[in-house]
Design a protein around this motif. Structure first.
Motif, PDB file in Angstrom:
ATOM      1  N   ALA A  55       0.853  -1.142  -0.011  1.00 38.39           N
ATOM      2  CA  ALA A  55       0.095  -0.118  -0.028  1.00 38.39           C
ATOM      3  C   ALA A  55       0.809   1.143  -0.062  1.00 38.39           C
ATOM      4  O   ALA A  55       0.614   2.316  -0.585  1.00 38.39           O
ATOM      5  N   PHE A  56       2.044   1.262   0.987  1.00 44.96           N
ATOM      6  CA  PHE A  56       2.759   2.460   0.771  1.00 44.96           C
ATOM      7  C   PHE A  56       3.285   2.686  -0.441  1.00 44.96           C
ATOM      8  O   PHE A  56       3.347   3.884  -0.912  1.00 44.96           O
ATOM      9  N   TYR A  57       4.002   1.727  -1.088  1.00 43.69           N
ATOM     10  CA  TYR A  57       4.537   1.959  -2.423  1.00 43.69           C
ATOM     11  C   TYR A  57       3.502   2.250  -3.616  1.00 43.69           C
ATOM     12  O   TYR A  57       3.659   3.278  -4.287  1.00 43.69           O
ATOM     13  N   LEU A  58       2.212   1.787  -3.618  1.00 47.06           N
ATOM     14  CA  LEU A  58       1.323   2.140  -4.700  1.00 47.06           C
ATOM     15  C   LEU A  58       0.603   3.326  -4.383  1.00 47.06           C
ATOM     16  O   LEU A  58       0.479   4.335  -5.105  1.00 47.06           O
ATOM     17  N   ASN A  59       0.771   3.949  -3.127  1.00 48.43           N
ATOM     18  CA  ASN A  59       0.347   5.188  -2.755  1.00 48.43           C
ATOM     19  C   ASN A  59       1.306   6.333  -3.191  1.00 48.43           C
ATOM     20  O   ASN A  59       0.871   7.317  -3.759  1.00 48.43           O
ATOM     21  N   ARG A  60       2.340   5.920  -3.241  1.00 51.31           N
ATOM     22  CA  ARG A  60       3.585   6.858  -3.566  1.00 51.31           C
ATOM     23  C   ARG A  60       3.592   6.698  -5.075  1.00 51.31           C
ATOM     24  O   ARG A  60       3.567   7.959  -5.445  1.00 51.31           O
ATOM     25  N   ALA A  61       3.264   5.595  -5.928  1.00 45.90           N
ATOM     26  CA  ALA A  61       3.051   5.724  -7.259  1.00 45.90           C
ATOM     27  C   ALA A  61       1.757   6.678  -7.696  1.00 45.90           C
ATOM     28  O   ALA A  61       1.876   7.384  -8.698  1.00 45.90           O
ATOM     29  N   ARG A  62       0.776   6.224  -6.910  1.00 43.25           N
ATOM     30  CA  ARG A  62      -0.451   7.174  -7.285  1.00 43.25           C
ATOM     31  C   ARG A  62      -0.144   8.683  -7.067  1.00 43.25           C
ATOM     32  O   ARG A  62      -0.845   9.506  -7.583  1.00 43.25           O
ATOM     33  N   ARG A  63       0.764   9.035  -5.896  1.00 39.04           N
ATOM     34  CA  ARG A  63       0.718  10.455  -5.728  1.00 39.04           C
ATOM     35  C   ARG A  63       1.563  10.990  -6.627  1.00 39.04           C
ATOM     36  O   ARG A  63       1.545  12.160  -6.815  1.00 39.04           O
ATOM     37  N   LEU A  64       2.604  10.420  -7.256  1.00 41.02           N
ATOM     38  CA  LEU A  64       3.811  10.953  -8.002  1.00 41.02           C
ATOM     39  C   LEU A  64       3.671  10.753  -9.555  1.00 41.02           C
ATOM     40  O   LEU A  64       3.738  11.594 -10.494  1.00 41.02           O
ATOM     41  N   PRO A  66       1.291   9.734 -11.980  1.00 37.12           N
ATOM     42  CA  PRO A  66       0.446  10.378 -12.945  1.00 37.12           C
ATOM     43  C   PRO A  66       0.860  11.640 -13.570  1.00 37.12           C
ATOM     44  O   PRO A  66       1.028  11.937 -14.719  1.00 37.12           O
ATOM     45  N   ALA A  67       1.280  12.849 -12.531  1.00 36.24           N
ATOM     46  CA  ALA A  67       1.554  13.977 -12.980  1.00 36.24           C
ATOM     47  C   ALA A  67       2.981  13.806 -13.823  1.00 36.24           C
ATOM     48  O   ALA A  67       3.082  14.569 -14.927  1.00 36.24           O
ATOM     49  N   TYR A 325      -6.427  11.706  -9.296  1.00 39.34           N
ATOM     50  CA  TYR A 325      -5.992  10.617  -8.962  1.00 39.34           C
ATOM     51  C   TYR A 325      -5.404  10.365  -7.675  1.00 39.34           C
ATOM     52  O   TYR A 325      -5.077   9.245  -7.034  1.00 39.34           O
ATOM     53  N   ARG A 326      -4.914  11.304  -6.882  1.00 40.96           N
ATOM     54  CA  ARG A 326      -4.228  11.223  -5.643  1.00 40.96           C
ATOM     55  C   ARG A 326      -4.811  10.046  -4.560  1.00 40.96           C
ATOM     56  O   ARG A 326      -4.364   9.450  -3.840  1.00 40.96           O
ATOM     57  N   TYR A 327      -6.242  10.710  -4.730  1.00 45.03           N
ATOM     58  CA  TYR A 327      -7.107   9.729  -3.660  1.00 45.03           C
ATOM     59  C   TYR A 327      -8.120   8.799  -4.364  1.00 45.03           C
ATOM     60  O   TYR A 327      -8.811   8.198  -3.590  1.00 45.03           O
ATOM     61  N   ALA A 328      -7.487   8.359  -5.336  1.00 44.13           N
ATOM     62  CA  ALA A 328      -8.500   7.411  -6.188  1.00 44.13           C
ATOM     63  C   ALA A 328      -8.358   6.119  -5.654  1.00 44.13           C
ATOM     64  O   ALA A 328      -6.989   5.699  -5.255  1.00 44.13           O
ATOM     65  N   GLY A 329      -9.194   5.148  -5.649  1.00 45.16           N
ATOM     66  CA  GLY A 329      -9.121   3.767  -5.447  1.00 45.16           C
ATOM     67  C   GLY A 329      -9.626   2.820  -6.173  1.00 45.16           C
ATOM     68  O   GLY A 329     -10.459   3.118  -7.161  1.00 45.16           O
ATOM     69  N   GLY A 330      -9.742   1.598  -6.155  1.00 44.11           N
ATOM     70  CA  GLY A 330     -10.428   0.488  -6.723  1.00 44.11           C
ATOM     71  C   GLY A 330     -10.212   0.696  -7.983  1.00 44.11           C
ATOM     72  O   GLY A 330      -8.920   0.715  -8.651  1.00 44.11           O
ATOM     73  N   ARG A 331     -11.065   0.547  -9.109  1.00 49.74           N
ATOM     74  CA  ARG A 331     -10.980   0.392 -10.365  1.00 49.74           C
ATOM     75  C   ARG A 331     -10.283   1.596 -10.999  1.00 49.74           C
ATOM     76  O   ARG A 331      -9.533   1.636 -11.994  1.00 49.74           O
ATOM     77  N   SER A 334      -6.723   1.501 -10.890  1.00 50.45           N
ATOM     78  CA  SER A 334      -6.161   0.463 -11.859  1.00 50.45           C
ATOM     79  C   SER A 334      -6.177   1.135 -13.167  1.00 50.45           C
ATOM     80  O   SER A 334      -5.127   0.911 -14.104  1.00 50.45           O
ATOM     81  N   TRP A 335      -6.984   1.778 -13.597  1.00 49.30           N
ATOM     82  CA  TRP A 335      -7.081   2.709 -14.779  1.00 49.30           C
ATOM     83  C   TRP A 335      -6.007   3.619 -14.771  1.00 49.30           C
ATOM     84  O   TRP A 335      -5.250   3.971 -15.835  1.00 49.30           O
ATOM     85  N   LEU A 336      -5.694   4.160 -13.714  1.00 48.85           N
ATOM     86  CA  LEU A 336      -4.424   5.219 -13.520  1.00 48.85           C
ATOM     87  C   LEU A 336      -3.306   4.531 -13.778  1.00 48.85           C
ATOM     88  O   LEU A 336      -2.629   4.942 -14.533  1.00 48.85           O
ATOM     89  N   LEU A 337      -2.959   3.467 -13.371  1.00 50.95           N
ATOM     90  CA  LEU A 337      -1.615   2.792 -13.301  1.00 50.95           C
ATOM     91  C   LEU A 337      -1.543   2.418 -14.960  1.00 50.95           C
ATOM     92  O   LEU A 337      -0.428   2.569 -15.306  1.00 50.95           O
ATOM     93  N   GLY A 338      -2.567   1.908 -15.429  1.00 50.13           N
ATOM     94  CA  GLY A 338      -2.576   1.394 -16.850  1.00 50.13           C
ATOM     95  C   GLY A 338      -2.256   2.847 -17.710  1.00 50.13           C
ATOM     96  O   GLY A 338      -1.226   2.646 -18.601  1.00 50.13           O
ATOM     97  N   SER A 339      -2.884   3.686 -17.350  1.00 51.06           N
ATOM     98  CA  SER A 339      -2.858   5.154 -18.294  1.00 51.06           C
ATOM     99  C   SER A 339      -1.332   5.647 -18.186  1.00 51.06           C
ATOM    100  O   SER A 339      -0.564   6.000 -19.072  1.00 51.06           O
ATOM    101  N   ALA A 340      -0.785   5.499 -16.985  1.00 51.83           N
ATOM    102  CA  ALA A 340       0.348   6.137 -16.504  1.00 51.83           C
ATOM    103  C   ALA A 340       1.757   5.048 -17.246  1.00 51.83           C
ATOM    104  O   ALA A 340       2.335   5.727 -17.843  1.00 51.83           O
ATOM    105  N   ALA A 341       1.193   4.038 -17.097  1.00 58.76           N
ATOM    106  CA  ALA A 341       2.336   3.132 -17.967  1.00 58.76           C
ATOM    107  C   ALA A 341       2.370   3.365 -19.361  1.00 58.76           C
ATOM    108  O   ALA A 341       3.199   3.216 -20.118  1.00 58.76           O
ATOM    109  N   THR A 342       1.121   3.494 -19.940  1.00 59.11           N
ATOM    110  CA  THR A 342       0.994   3.761 -21.411  1.00 59.11           C
ATOM    111  C   THR A 342       1.509   5.023 -21.785  1.00 59.11           C
ATOM    112  O   THR A 342       2.294   5.193 -22.692  1.00 59.11           O
ATOM    113  N   ALA A 343       1.541   6.082 -20.963  1.00 62.11           N
ATOM    114  CA  ALA A 343       1.908   7.465 -21.161  1.00 62.11           C
ATOM    115  C   ALA A 343       3.624   7.173 -21.056  1.00 62.11           C
ATOM    116  O   ALA A 343       4.048   7.849 -21.918  1.00 62.11           O
ATOM    117  N   ALA A 344       3.990   6.578 -20.283  1.00 60.69           N
ATOM    118  CA  ALA A 344       5.562   6.246 -20.158  1.00 60.69           C
ATOM    119  C   ALA A 344       5.990   5.573 -21.367  1.00 60.69           C
ATOM    120  O   ALA A 344       7.087   5.876 -21.778  1.00 60.69           O
TER     121      ALA A 344
END
Length: 635
Positions: A55-64, A66-67, A325-331, A334-344
């Motif tokens: 949860a810690f590392y996922l929250n760091r990823a969600r925090r940092l 996407p932007a 997306y900082r406080y997003a959860g659940g689905r 998941s979309w956030l991580l996919g879109s971030a990976a796609t952007a990268a």
């Protein structure tokens, strides 16, 4: 509040406002705050038995992430339009470093944060984010798996160890001390110490907490605005970083209600809410503008416009990406991580495709360092006559000096059939008794002593080698002739530079050479611009936009004014030596009566950067200097 203040310091520093010459210290304030917040979070959740590494590392990823992914994507797409091929090569490495949170290591291997090359990198500022994430790979492991009674003493010990390592390294390798985690961890750990036991920290501060708070706030205002601008004799991170980090820790520990109640504090707090987005978006704007101006100073109106644009873009990035997306959860997460990976992935793919089809201009391919005969001729210890640095097995001419001597080798070698040997070391002019010292950079007292030792070894080689007939010395000479610079003399005393000192040192060198039957040739520096001429020439050759001031990539009369102490020294040498020493002033060959200086000829670039010659430029200069008799033994 502190986050807003810190990001403002960084923005105003990057905007080139002289009042904020130490604004880079805002990053040090950020480090302390970050260490405080993350340590507080980990300890609180561990105490409540709610801490999860995942949860810690996922929250760091969600925090940092996407932007960050959005900024990287837009930066890469803009780079396709605005950057030259040679600049892409640096950016490509930084993009990969950014996406893997290792850009601080990549940038350490490329250039100093304060160098001209680094100022052109649109993702330079991500180094601090990478360093933080490396720190947070280790911090939770320590706090979770070690007994709580060890936390404070162990963290204190590591803090002191990191600080001592930083002090030990910064004098000899300032980029390493600046970029790498082992030498910067102490700043984050100071914040962590406050988070672990703020009461203990407060007890260390003793009585008079109001006075300490006022003093800490004064330090946070005074040090970034005054100390670096005064050019004190220490390199960063040094006393300046220690002062602002300790002051920040005091403010965090004392937590005055006053900081939340006044108008200025509330304004800084409002900026603090968008500080991450603001930090991300501002630097690419300034870096791309610097490319269009070929590394020269941006007009004040443009810098202010870029500042305002940074706030507008940061608000958009914060509203639609970071906050969404900082406080997003659940689905949604998941979309956030996919879109971030796609952007990268898209960022890297777009960069690679564009890089493969952009044609390279011949004039652009000249923008590689000119080490002379070989990169091995950049000697860092005592001089050794390396075979790679000789054109014949028994050379008769020695080329001696700094990088301005290196640049002469391609033009000098064809003029001397008897052979040359290159004895060069960057920034180290050909003087055995004086050397530049600038403790605010890497030119420490030890560096100055090493430079003098190198030059003594060169001179001993020349005097002991009877086949040597001529010695060609060259240097920028500015660190030696400028009265505002300081030198370390043979008695290890600090003395100011001066034109007279340069002329006298060269006359004494000539006396020693004449007694050994050898001749001296002194070649002054090429005209040095206040912008990157090589970059300007490459941009013109590839049809990329260039500011109106750089439309011809010429060097104007302002170069003469900047180099006046050096020219005074060479003119004084000519007058004292007469025909005993051949003195060449490249500015008199490259510049016309109106002091407009040639930078290219028939599609051939003469300049790599602000002042160093390409091999084509070197050959043109030496061919027109008409130095005769080199390598010929006097009768």
């Amino acid at each position: 509040m502190l986050r807003g203040f810190a990001v403002l310091l960084v923005l105003l520093y990057h905007a080139g406002l002289t009042l904020f010459a130490g604004g880079f210290l805002g990053v040090d304030i950020f480090f302390v705050i970050s260490g405080f917040l993350m340590t507080s979070l980990i300890v609180r959740r561990s105490t409540e038995h709610r801490f999860s590494f995942a949860a810690f590392y996922l929250n760091r990823a969600r925090r940092l992430f996407p932007a960050l992914a959005v900024v990287v994507l837009v930066t890469v797409l803009t780079a396709i339009i605005l950057l030259t091929r040679s600049e892409w090569l640096h950016l490509a490495q930084t993009v990969l470093g950014t996406l893997t949170f290792s850009s601080n290591i990549v940038l350490w291997r490329q250039a100093s944060y304060f160098s001209e090359a680094a100022a052109l990198n649109p993702l330079l500022h991500i180094w601090s984010l990478s360093l933080e994430e490396q720190f947070y790979l280790l911090l939770p492991v320590f706090l979770v798996f070690s007994p709580s009674r060890w936390h404070f003493p162990a963290m204190l010990a590591v803090t002191l160890g990191s600080l001592l390592l930083c002090i030990a390294v910064v004098g000899s390798s300032q980029p390493a001390a600046f970029y790498l985690l082992p030498t910067r961890a102490w700043e984050l750990l100071i914040g962590g110490l406050v988070a672990l036991d703020s009461q203990k920290v407060v007890s260390w501060l003793g009585k008079g907490k109001t006075v300490i708070m006022a003093a800490s706030l004064a330090v946070l205002m005074w040090v970034p605005l005054t100390l670096p601008a005064q050019g004190l004799s220490f390199a960063h991170p040094g006393f300046d970083a220690l002062a602002v980090c300790v002051a920040t820790a005091c403010v965090l520990a004392l937590r005055s209600e006053w900081l939340n109640g006044n108008l200025v504090a509330r304004a800084c707090a409002a900026i603090g809410t968008i500080s991450y987005s603001l930090y991300l978006v501002h630097w690419p704007l300034f870096a791309f503008a610097a490319h269009i101006y070929a590394g020269g100073t941006l007009p004040l109106t443009l810098r202010l416009t870029l500042l305002l644009s940074s706030f507008a873009l940061a608000l958009l990035l914060h509203r639609f990406v970071e906050a969404r997306y900082r406080y997003a959860g659940g689905r949604p997460f998941s979309w956030l991580l996919g879109s971030a990976a796609t952007a990268a992935t898209l960022s890297t793919a777009t960069f690679a495709i564009a890089h493969s089809y952009r044609p390279s201009a011949e004039i652009g391919s000249a923008r590689v360092p000119n080490y002379g005969l070989s990169p091995l001729c950049e000697q860092m210890d005592l001089f050794r006559p390396l075979r790679a640095c000789m054109t014949t097995a028994d050379p008769r001419v020695v080329l001696w000096g700094d990088s301005f001597a290196m640049q002469l080798a391609p033009g000098l070698a064809p003029l001397v059939p008897a052979g040359i040997v290159q004895a060069t070391r960057s920034e180290c002019g050909p003087f055995s008794t004086i050397a530049p010292r600038d403790a605010a950079s890497h030119l420490s007292s030890q560096w100055a002593r090493d430079c003098r030792a190198f030059n003594r070894s060169v001179e001993n080689y020349i005097l002991a080698n009877h086949s040597i007939t001529d010695v060609v010395v060259s240097s920028t000479f500015d660190r030696y002739a400028d009265p505002h610079r300081v030198l370390l003399n043979g008695e290890n005393r600090v003395v100011p530079g001066s034109p007279r000192l340069v002329a006298s040192a060269l006359m004494r060198l000539n006396d020693r050479l004449e007694r050994a039957g050898k001749r001296l040739v002194v070649v002054g520096p090429t005209p040095i611009a206040d912008y990157n001429v090589g970059l300007c020439l490459e941009r013109l050759a590839t049809g990329l936009p260039v500011s109106a001031q750089r439309s011809t990539c010429a060097i104007g009369r302002d170069a003469e004014m900047r180099q006046r102490p050096v020219h005074d020294a060479l003119d004084a040498l000519r007058e004292q030596a007469g025909s005993r020493i051949t003195v060449v002033r490249p500015d008199q060959l490259l510049c016309n009566a109106d002091l407009q200086c040639r930078t290219s000829l028939r599609g051939k670039a003469f300049y790599i950067d602000k002042g160093h010659l390409t091999p084509d430029g070197s050959r043109w200069l030496l061919a027109n200097a008409r130095i005769t008799g080199l390598g010929v033994k006097p009768r």
